[in-house]
Write a protein that holds these residues in place. Structure first.
Motif, PDB file in Angstrom:
ATOM      1  N   ARG A 145       8.045   2.003  -9.931  1.00  0.00           N
ATOM      2  CA  ARG A 145       8.518   1.090  -8.890  1.00  0.00           C
ATOM      3  C   ARG A 145      10.008   0.937  -9.121  1.00  0.00           C
ATOM      4  N   ILE A 146      10.770   1.172  -8.063  1.00  0.00           N
ATOM      5  CA  ILE A 146      12.231   1.142  -8.138  1.00  0.00           C
ATOM      6  C   ILE A 146      12.723   0.091  -7.160  1.00  0.00           C
ATOM      7  N   GLN A 147      13.397  -0.926  -7.666  1.00  0.00           N
ATOM      8  CA  GLN A 147      13.954  -1.959  -6.812  1.00  0.00           C
ATOM      9  C   GLN A 147      15.475  -1.897  -6.924  1.00  0.00           C
ATOM     10  N   VAL A 148      16.105  -1.607  -5.789  1.00  0.00           N
ATOM     11  CA  VAL A 148      17.563  -1.544  -5.727  1.00  0.00           C
ATOM     12  C   VAL A 148      17.979  -1.966  -4.327  1.00  0.00           C
ATOM     13  N   GLY A 149      18.845  -2.972  -4.256  1.00  0.00           N
ATOM     14  CA  GLY A 149      19.266  -3.479  -2.957  1.00  0.00           C
ATOM     15  C   GLY A 149      18.058  -3.917  -2.152  1.00  0.00           C
ATOM     16  N   SER A 150      17.992  -3.518  -0.895  1.00  0.00           N
ATOM     17  CA  SER A 150      16.873  -3.894  -0.033  1.00  0.00           C
ATOM     18  C   SER A 150      15.663  -2.972  -0.210  1.00  0.00           C
ATOM     19  N   HIS A 151      15.786  -1.956  -1.034  1.00  0.00           N
ATOM     20  CA  HIS A 151      14.696  -0.989  -1.226  1.00  0.00           C
ATOM     21  C   HIS A 151      13.742  -1.419  -2.337  1.00  0.00           C
ATOM     22  N   ASP A 152      12.460  -1.268  -2.087  1.00  0.00           N
ATOM     23  CA  ASP A 152      11.408  -1.446  -3.076  1.00  0.00           C
ATOM     24  C   ASP A 152      10.575  -0.165  -2.998  1.00  0.00           C
ATOM     25  N   LEU A 153      10.964   0.820  -3.786  1.00  0.00           N
ATOM     26  CA  LEU A 153      10.451   2.186  -3.668  1.00  0.00           C
ATOM     27  C   LEU A 153       9.324   2.483  -4.651  1.00  0.00           C
ATOM     28  N   ALA A 154       8.363   3.266  -4.188  1.00  0.00           N
ATOM     29  CA  ALA A 154       7.252   3.700  -5.028  1.00  0.00           C
ATOM     30  C   ALA A 154       7.124   5.217  -4.935  1.00  0.00           C
ATOM     31  N   PRO A 155       7.612   5.966  -5.932  1.00  0.00           N
ATOM     32  CA  PRO A 155       7.393   7.408  -5.974  1.00  0.00           C
ATOM     33  C   PRO A 155       5.936   7.669  -6.363  1.00  0.00           C
ATOM     34  N   GLY A 202       5.648  12.093  -3.074  1.00  0.00           N
ATOM     35  CA  GLY A 202       6.184  11.316  -1.969  1.00  0.00           C
ATOM     36  C   GLY A 202       6.859  10.050  -2.441  1.00  0.00           C
ATOM     37  N   LEU A 203       7.317   9.302  -1.460  1.00  0.00           N
ATOM     38  CA  LEU A 203       8.056   8.075  -1.722  1.00  0.00           C
ATOM     39  C   LEU A 203       7.750   7.106  -0.590  1.00  0.00           C
ATOM     40  N   THR A 204       7.394   5.882  -0.949  1.00  0.00           N
ATOM     41  CA  THR A 204       7.129   4.837   0.031  1.00  0.00           C
ATOM     42  C   THR A 204       8.068   3.682  -0.244  1.00  0.00           C
ATOM     43  N   ASP A 205       8.645   3.103   0.822  1.00  0.00           N
ATOM     44  CA  ASP A 205       9.544   1.949   0.693  1.00  0.00           C
ATOM     45  C   ASP A 205       8.873   0.741   1.340  1.00  0.00           C
ATOM     46  N   SER A 210       7.484   6.017   4.684  1.00  0.00           N
ATOM     47  CA  SER A 210       6.974   6.882   3.642  1.00  0.00           C
ATOM     48  C   SER A 210       7.320   8.320   3.995  1.00  0.00           C
ATOM     49  N   LEU A 211       7.583   9.125   2.993  1.00  0.00           N
ATOM     50  CA  LEU A 211       7.817  10.553   3.200  1.00  0.00           C
ATOM     51  C   LEU A 211       7.098  11.310   2.105  1.00  0.00           C
ATOM     52  N   SER A 212       6.775  12.555   2.382  1.00  0.00           N
ATOM     53  CA  SER A 212       6.081  13.367   1.385  1.00  0.00           C
ATOM     54  C   SER A 212       6.370  14.836   1.616  1.00  0.00           C
ATOM     55  N   ILE A 213       6.128  15.607   0.550  1.00  0.00           N
ATOM     56  CA  ILE A 213       6.299  17.058   0.640  1.00  0.00           C
ATOM     57  C   ILE A 213       5.465  17.710  -0.460  1.00  0.00           C
ATOM     58  N   GLY A 214       4.878  18.841  -0.149  1.00  0.00           N
ATOM     59  CA  GLY A 214       4.079  19.580  -1.123  1.00  0.00           C
ATOM     60  C   GLY A 214       4.928  20.600  -1.850  1.00  0.00           C
ATOM     61  N   LEU A 215       4.734  20.686  -3.150  1.00  0.00           N
ATOM     62  CA  LEU A 215       5.492  21.685  -3.915  1.00  0.00           C
ATOM     63  C   LEU A 215       5.062  23.103  -3.600  1.00  0.00           C
ATOM     64  N   ASP A 216       3.906  23.277  -3.011  1.00  0.00           N
ATOM     65  CA  ASP A 216       3.502  24.618  -2.605  1.00  0.00           C
ATOM     66  C   ASP A 216       4.339  25.097  -1.425  1.00  0.00           C
ATOM     67  N   ASP A 247       0.828  -1.200   0.000  1.00  0.00           N
ATOM     68  CA  ASP A 247       0.000   0.000   0.000  1.00  0.00           C
ATOM     69  C   ASP A 247       0.865   1.253   0.000  1.00  0.00           C
ATOM     70  N   LEU A 248       0.340   2.293  -0.616  1.00  0.00           N
ATOM     71  CA  LEU A 248       1.006   3.588  -0.614  1.00  0.00           C
ATOM     72  C   LEU A 248       0.599   4.372   0.626  1.00  0.00           C
ATOM     73  N   ASP A 249       1.275   5.462   0.842  1.00  0.00           N
ATOM     74  CA  ASP A 249       0.910   6.412   1.896  1.00  0.00           C
ATOM     75  C   ASP A 249      -0.553   6.811   1.682  1.00  0.00           C
ATOM     76  N   GLU A 250      -1.266   7.092   2.739  1.00  0.00           N
ATOM     77  CA  GLU A 250      -2.680   7.454   2.636  1.00  0.00           C
ATOM     78  C   GLU A 250      -2.911   8.736   1.837  1.00  0.00           C
ATOM     79  N   LYS A 251      -1.889   9.574   1.705  1.00  0.00           N
ATOM     80  CA  LYS A 251      -2.018  10.812   0.932  1.00  0.00           C
ATOM     81  C   LYS A 251      -1.889  10.575  -0.573  1.00  0.00           C
ATOM     82  N   ALA A 252      -1.377   9.427  -1.000  1.00  0.00           N
ATOM     83  CA  ALA A 252      -1.064   9.168  -2.406  1.00  0.00           C
ATOM     84  C   ALA A 252      -2.306   8.891  -3.241  1.00  0.00           C
TER      85      ALA A 252
END
Length: 177
Positions: free
Chosen positions: A55-65, A74-77, A85-91, A44-49
């Motif tokens: 989908r980016i898989q590298v090493g132990s990371h399975d990232l979803a921008p 945002g980005l969820t691993d 998960s982390l996020s930021i608004g461009l505003d 699942d993605l962050d609730e804000k997404a």
């Protein structure tokens, strides 16, 4: 779960800045990122997404921008052992802008930066996103509208239209499907 040491920063990537009344910031639905096709992710993605763009898989990371219609990126691993998960608004970009940061060529536009544990960085603009992962891994798997370049202990991935990806990472060695 979001790691407590997550640092969310806004910074001017260059001395340039864009006008405070940038019309593209007022309508996130008109961003080129909003036109990209959604992809499936491992979890699942962050609730804000609204949708995952890659989908980016590298090493132990399975990232979803991801992005949402309110102008948040945002980005969820799902793969590093501790889901975060982390996020930021461009505003909230406060005039920060891109113009030629190493590996992020392209037009000057508003930008915001977020990072996790000093190993994963997310740079967001209305036309593209960049994810940088500090790693010794060289195998990268991508799906979605993404291209990657591996080297010097870093994987750089640009998410965007084919034109934006080519402009930002002309030497990309991996392309999403």
């Amino acid at each position: 779960m979001m790691k407590k040491s997550t640092i969310v920063l806004l910074l001017a990537l260059t001395a340039c800045s864009s006008p405070a009344e940038d019309p593209i910031l007022k309508d996130p639905a008109s961003w080129p990122l909003a036109t990209l096709k959604a992809v499936r992710t491992k979890g699942d993605l962050d609730e804000k997404a609204d949708k995952a763009l890659a989908r980016i898989q590298v090493g132990s990371h399975d990232l979803a921008p991801w992005i949402n219609a309110k102008g948040t990126c945002g980005l969820t691993d799902h793969g590093s052992g501790e889901e975060w998960s982390l996020s930021i608004g461009l505003d909230q970009s406060s005039g920060a802008s891109t113009s030629g940061e190493e590996g992020f060529a392209g037009q000057v536009e508003p930008a915001a930066l977020a990072s996790w544990d000093s190993t994963v960085y997310l740079i967001c603009t209305p036309t593209r996103m960049m994810v940088k992962v500090k790693t010794r891994e060289t195998k990268v798997e991508l799906s979605g509208s993404a291209s990657a370049q591996v080297g010097n202990g870093l994987v750089a991935v640009v998410i965007g239209t084919p034109e934006a990806r080519k402009e930002s990472l002309p030497q990309a060695t991996v392309t999403g499907k």
